[in-house]
Design a protein around this motif. Sequence first.
Motif, PDB file in Angstrom:
ATOM      1  N   GLY A 149     -53.747 -67.896  11.167  1.00 43.00           N
ATOM      2  CA  GLY A 149     -54.119 -69.191  11.719  1.00 43.00           C
ATOM      3  C   GLY A 149     -55.583 -69.296  12.073  1.00 43.00           C
ATOM      4  O   GLY A 149     -56.046 -70.363  12.490  1.00 43.00           O
ATOM      5  N   SER A 150     -56.333 -68.206  11.917  1.00 42.82           N
ATOM      6  CA  SER A 150     -57.762 -68.214  12.255  1.00 42.82           C
ATOM      7  C   SER A 150     -58.569 -68.930  11.178  1.00 42.82           C
ATOM      8  O   SER A 150     -58.120 -69.120  10.042  1.00 42.82           O
ATOM      9  CB  SER A 150     -58.270 -66.781  12.423  1.00 42.82           C
ATOM     10  N   GLU A 151     -59.799 -69.300  11.540  1.00 39.28           N
ATOM     11  CA  GLU A 151     -60.702 -69.924  10.576  1.00 39.28           C
ATOM     12  C   GLU A 151     -61.149 -68.884   9.556  1.00 39.28           C
ATOM     13  O   GLU A 151     -61.385 -67.721   9.886  1.00 39.28           O
ATOM     14  CB  GLU A 151     -61.915 -70.519  11.287  1.00 39.28           C
ATOM     15  N   ALA A 152     -61.271 -69.309   8.310  1.00 41.92           N
ATOM     16  CA  ALA A 152     -61.686 -68.403   7.236  1.00 41.92           C
ATOM     17  C   ALA A 152     -62.307 -69.228   6.122  1.00 41.92           C
ATOM     18  O   ALA A 152     -62.159 -70.462   6.068  1.00 41.92           O
ATOM     19  CB  ALA A 152     -60.501 -67.593   6.715  1.00 41.92           C
ATOM     20  N   THR A 153     -63.004 -68.533   5.252  1.00 45.64           N
ATOM     21  CA  THR A 153     -63.605 -69.167   4.082  1.00 45.64           C
ATOM     22  C   THR A 153     -62.960 -68.588   2.836  1.00 45.64           C
ATOM     23  O   THR A 153     -62.790 -67.371   2.715  1.00 45.64           O
ATOM     24  CB  THR A 153     -65.117 -68.914   4.037  1.00 45.64           C
ATOM     25  N   LEU A 154     -62.575 -69.472   1.916  1.00 43.77           N
ATOM     26  CA  LEU A 154     -61.999 -69.055   0.643  1.00 43.77           C
ATOM     27  C   LEU A 154     -62.977 -69.380  -0.469  1.00 43.77           C
ATOM     28  O   LEU A 154     -63.484 -70.508  -0.558  1.00 43.77           O
ATOM     29  CB  LEU A 154     -60.666 -69.754   0.397  1.00 43.77           C
ATOM     30  N   THR A 155     -63.222 -68.375  -1.312  1.00 42.26           N
ATOM     31  CA  THR A 155     -64.145 -68.537  -2.429  1.00 42.26           C
ATOM     32  C   THR A 155     -63.404 -68.225  -3.718  1.00 42.26           C
ATOM     33  O   THR A 155     -62.693 -67.214  -3.812  1.00 42.26           O
ATOM     34  CB  THR A 155     -65.348 -67.589  -2.288  1.00 42.26           C
ATOM     35  N   VAL A 156     -63.558 -69.081  -4.708  1.00 46.49           N
ATOM     36  CA  VAL A 156     -62.928 -68.848  -6.012  1.00 46.49           C
ATOM     37  C   VAL A 156     -63.648 -67.691  -6.677  1.00 46.49           C
ATOM     38  O   VAL A 156     -64.859 -67.749  -6.928  1.00 46.49           O
ATOM     39  CB  VAL A 156     -62.987 -70.114  -6.889  1.00 46.49           C
ATOM     40  N   VAL A 157     -62.921 -66.602  -6.942  1.00 51.18           N
ATOM     41  CA  VAL A 157     -63.549 -65.388  -7.489  1.00 51.18           C
ATOM     42  C   VAL A 157     -64.181 -65.660  -8.841  1.00 51.18           C
ATOM     43  O   VAL A 157     -65.302 -65.225  -9.128  1.00 51.18           O
ATOM     44  CB  VAL A 157     -62.498 -64.256  -7.588  1.00 51.18           C
ATOM     45  N   LYS A 158     -63.511 -66.399  -9.696  1.00 48.37           N
ATOM     46  CA  LYS A 158     -63.999 -66.606 -11.054  1.00 48.37           C
ATOM     47  C   LYS A 158     -65.283 -67.413 -11.089  1.00 48.37           C
ATOM     48  O   LYS A 158     -66.223 -67.080 -11.814  1.00 48.37           O
ATOM     49  CB  LYS A 158     -62.918 -67.301 -11.881  1.00 48.37           C
ATOM     50  N   SER A 159     -65.372 -68.482 -10.309  1.00 41.22           N
ATOM     51  CA  SER A 159     -66.532 -69.377 -10.358  1.00 41.22           C
ATOM     52  C   SER A 159     -67.475 -69.222  -9.181  1.00 41.22           C
ATOM     53  O   SER A 159     -68.554 -69.823  -9.161  1.00 41.22           O
ATOM     54  CB  SER A 159     -66.065 -70.830 -10.431  1.00 41.22           C
ATOM     55  N   ASN A 160     -67.046 -68.466  -8.162  1.00 35.80           N
ATOM     56  CA  ASN A 160     -67.835 -68.267  -6.943  1.00 35.80           C
ATOM     57  C   ASN A 160     -68.064 -69.582  -6.184  1.00 35.80           C
ATOM     58  O   ASN A 160     -69.034 -69.710  -5.432  1.00 35.80           O
ATOM     59  CB  ASN A 160     -69.184 -67.609  -7.268  1.00 35.80           C
ATOM     60  N   ASP A 161     -67.176 -70.551  -6.374  1.00 36.41           N
ATOM     61  CA  ASP A 161     -67.286 -71.828  -5.655  1.00 36.41           C
ATOM     62  C   ASP A 161     -66.660 -71.706  -4.273  1.00 36.41           C
ATOM     63  O   ASP A 161     -65.612 -71.077  -4.111  1.00 36.41           O
ATOM     64  CB  ASP A 161     -66.568 -72.937  -6.431  1.00 36.41           C
ATOM     65  N   ASN A 162     -67.307 -72.321  -3.305  1.00 37.96           N
ATOM     66  CA  ASN A 162     -66.788 -72.352  -1.939  1.00 37.96           C
ATOM     67  C   ASN A 162     -65.667 -73.388  -1.878  1.00 37.96           C
ATOM     68  O   ASN A 162     -65.921 -74.594  -1.943  1.00 37.96           O
ATOM     69  CB  ASN A 162     -67.903 -72.707  -0.950  1.00 37.96           C
ATOM     70  N   LEU A 163     -64.432 -72.923  -1.772  1.00 38.70           N
ATOM     71  CA  LEU A 163     -63.288 -73.831  -1.791  1.00 38.70           C
ATOM     72  C   LEU A 163     -63.277 -74.735  -0.563  1.00 38.70           C
ATOM     73  O   LEU A 163     -62.885 -75.908  -0.659  1.00 38.70           O
ATOM     74  CB  LEU A 163     -61.988 -73.031  -1.882  1.00 38.70           C
ATOM     75  N   ASN A 164     -63.704 -74.209   0.587  1.00 37.11           N
ATOM     76  CA  ASN A 164     -63.738 -75.032   1.802  1.00 37.11           C
ATOM     77  C   ASN A 164     -64.592 -76.267   1.586  1.00 37.11           C
ATOM     78  O   ASN A 164     -64.168 -77.404   1.841  1.00 37.11           O
ATOM     79  CB  ASN A 164     -64.298 -74.230   2.974  1.00 37.11           C
ATOM     80  N   LYS A 165     -65.802 -76.062   1.095  1.00 42.39           N
ATOM     81  CA  LYS A 165     -66.739 -77.172   0.912  1.00 42.39           C
ATOM     82  C   LYS A 165     -66.239 -78.141  -0.145  1.00 42.39           C
ATOM     83  O   LYS A 165     -66.322 -79.369   0.032  1.00 42.39           O
ATOM     84  CB  LYS A 165     -68.105 -76.611   0.517  1.00 42.39           C
TER      85      LYS A 165
END
Length: 849
Positions: free
Chosen positions: A613-629
């Motif tokens: 439930g904590s805050e976290a950042t997810l990044t797409v490994v293949k494209s290195n895109d910031n999923l949060n943003k």
Amino acid sequence: DSRDADVSFSAGAGDSLKLPGLQREAARQCVVCGTGADKYCAGCGITPYCSERCQRRDWQDRHRAVCHNLARTNNENGRAIRDVPDNEPTNLVKVPPAQPLRRPYAQNNKREQEDTNNNSYTSKASVKSSGSSSKDEKSRFQDKGKQAAKPRQFNREQDEAAKPIQQSPKTEAAKPRMLFNKVPERSPRPAREAEDKEDGTQKNVVPTPAVQAKLNLVPKTPAPEPPTKPEAVKPQDTAPPLKETPPVVKPATVSDVTPMRKCVPKNYIVEKLSVGDSVVISVETKASDCRSSRGDFVCLTMSATFEDDYQLLIDAFGEACEEDQVAYKPNPGDICAYFDPSDGGWYRARCLSPTALALIDAAKVVSVTATAKIRKLPKNYETIPEFCAVLCCKDVKVGDGLSCQIVSPISNGYKVSMKYEGNDTELFGELYRWLPTVEHQAPVPALPAVVERPPVKDGTKVFLVLADNLDKVFVCPSDSETQRNYNDVLQNVLLKTFNAKPLKEPPHIGQTVVAKYTDGILYRALVLRTKVKENRYLVEYIEFGNTQVANLENLYPCPPELSAQSVPSLVSFVKLADRTELSADARALIEELKKEEELLLTLPNGRQSAPSGSEATLTVVKSNDNLNKTLVEMCTPEWKRIEERGGDVVEIERLMFKDAKFTRLPASGCTVQVLDISMVGGGIVSGHEINDPLAPEVFNRITKEMNEYCNSALGKEPYLPIAEELCIARLPPYEQWFRAVFLKLSDGPGSESASICYLDYGNLETIPTALVRKMLPQFTRDHPFVGLNLEIRNFPKNPTTDMLARALAHMNIDEEGKGTLKVSNCVYQNEGSYLVDAPELLKAMGIDM
């Protein structure tokens, strides 16, 4: 006067297009300004005015459309009132006000009473001729001549005989129909307030429909009396009520909501006795040996009155119990049937504990084991009284038999006099009901109604499992071992519950069950909430994180080795941003990422581990895109983007009604959710298919987003659309905003009020222009309007009040004006309009087809 140029009511004037003259009458008040009036309209002989100026105002606003009809109404003696000579008495024929078809909205009673006297009716059809910009445009607001599917024109014969009943949008925002999951909030049908001009006259406004239900007669406008509060018109006895006023519900008390155990049997023999009765008692055992907190002995008590009942317990009772082969496990305090192996008889018994029963007709307590024969007590033996009683008397002993007479009543019992047979010695004692102590089990503390999920670690590669909101995104580690264990749990649930049968007893909160999802597959789930009486259980799927309301028929027992305590969840959730509804583009992206796309999970501030439930950042490994943003940008409304860059809504292209899309009805027919009945007198209702999946989205999410926009710095400024431009409009006293189309300014350029049609309800209102806002594409894109106009074939041209009352009763119209109607043979006319059959409605109105 600017009102003289308004010809919007010319279509409804019928054969009375000329302004009639004025005739004199004493002691009246002008319906326009309220001052003393010594004149009345010569056309109808009813409506009083103080001057020709006020008459001309009212002629353009209202009276032009109803004058000829009022004249016909008053022609009771073969001639119209306009023919009464000046020297005749001025006791004109009184036209009784039309009776309301249903009582007004509870929340708007005061406003509706005011509007009954002060407002005038504006028809949908009256604005159609002036609201269009092109003769060829197929708009519902144009004059379409006499097409079969036109909403309604005032030059039809039925119009004046069946005045429409206006209706306001309904609100359900505070009344969720579902218990757990969020229910679409129905926006309130707008209801209008009357506004006064500076010169003291009334603006041309639309009355609240629930009060001004005009049917065959147009009511005579009562003279306003400013010092007194207007009172609601009482229905006449001849007006058939649609439905009875619901009874006042008493507020719940502690005793109302506290669970109570029914006491069975309902009767006991001591209660059935009276002073002077004679009974025979047999002293069976000491009270201390029978878990009784009072008295000296427990006796079997017999009265001649109940001898037949006792004989039933000896004979037929045992046979009934033998026929029942279903074992029964009573709870402490329950009554059951028990087979006593010591004498081979069946007895009624009260469960005192899991191992003890009190035989209420044999005055003894027995111990029971798991193999004891216990059955549910047959219902026809619940009313037979208990034959045991407690005797307070130290002068007798176990085994004695005495004749007993009731002497006097005491609290919960009687004083008695007793004699042995053949002995004149009189003994005295007291008789009470035998109530052995019941060992109620302490309630088992409920397990926490939350799925325990593992913590998340910084730098972990995960798969996306579920994301319905950005503040709760479920993920699972993508390493091979975790994935193998995850799949094993899913497979084991299917294998071990393949032949399982649904639960028979309701599950408790915190219990692990196996639930059938909408795809028909079984998954582990945790029970979060229960509503046993309604057969509704809120469960959370352990391996996915989503919740669902399930019925007991779709819940199965979970093997102990697969419970949430034995096999903890492998799925965690993280917060990517504040709670935000996902847009269609964001949902599409998430579905793509769920197809085995690895994501890198990182924690802020260099933390190595954090609770689920904590805050976290997810990044797409293949494209290195910031999923949060990426997701936040996709979910940001268009108007917020304009606001952030300092733009203005006027730069957005106008959205016109000709481009609007409405939902469709199946040609074969369906059940319609009726939303507006203001035109029911003309055979037209508004609504949508009751199971239309788009309706909840419109009445819930779209309304919520429009409210946010219209209350923002960008959307708070009023906007003046052009004719037939889509807009967002409010309607006092409600705070919600609704999708609408702008028709025209009420009094021409510079007017402070405008005619608006609410496209998701179908009703037309007049509101201040300050309550109109610019429509944005995001509120109409992929969300058609749902307020369809349905014209009913073969609807009578001149329906009576009784016929309309039956029609509303058939549609089950409630206080908010909602109901249902079954239609068939739905023929599409133009965007938003259908021609339909409603044979059941016509039959209910008494019309033979």
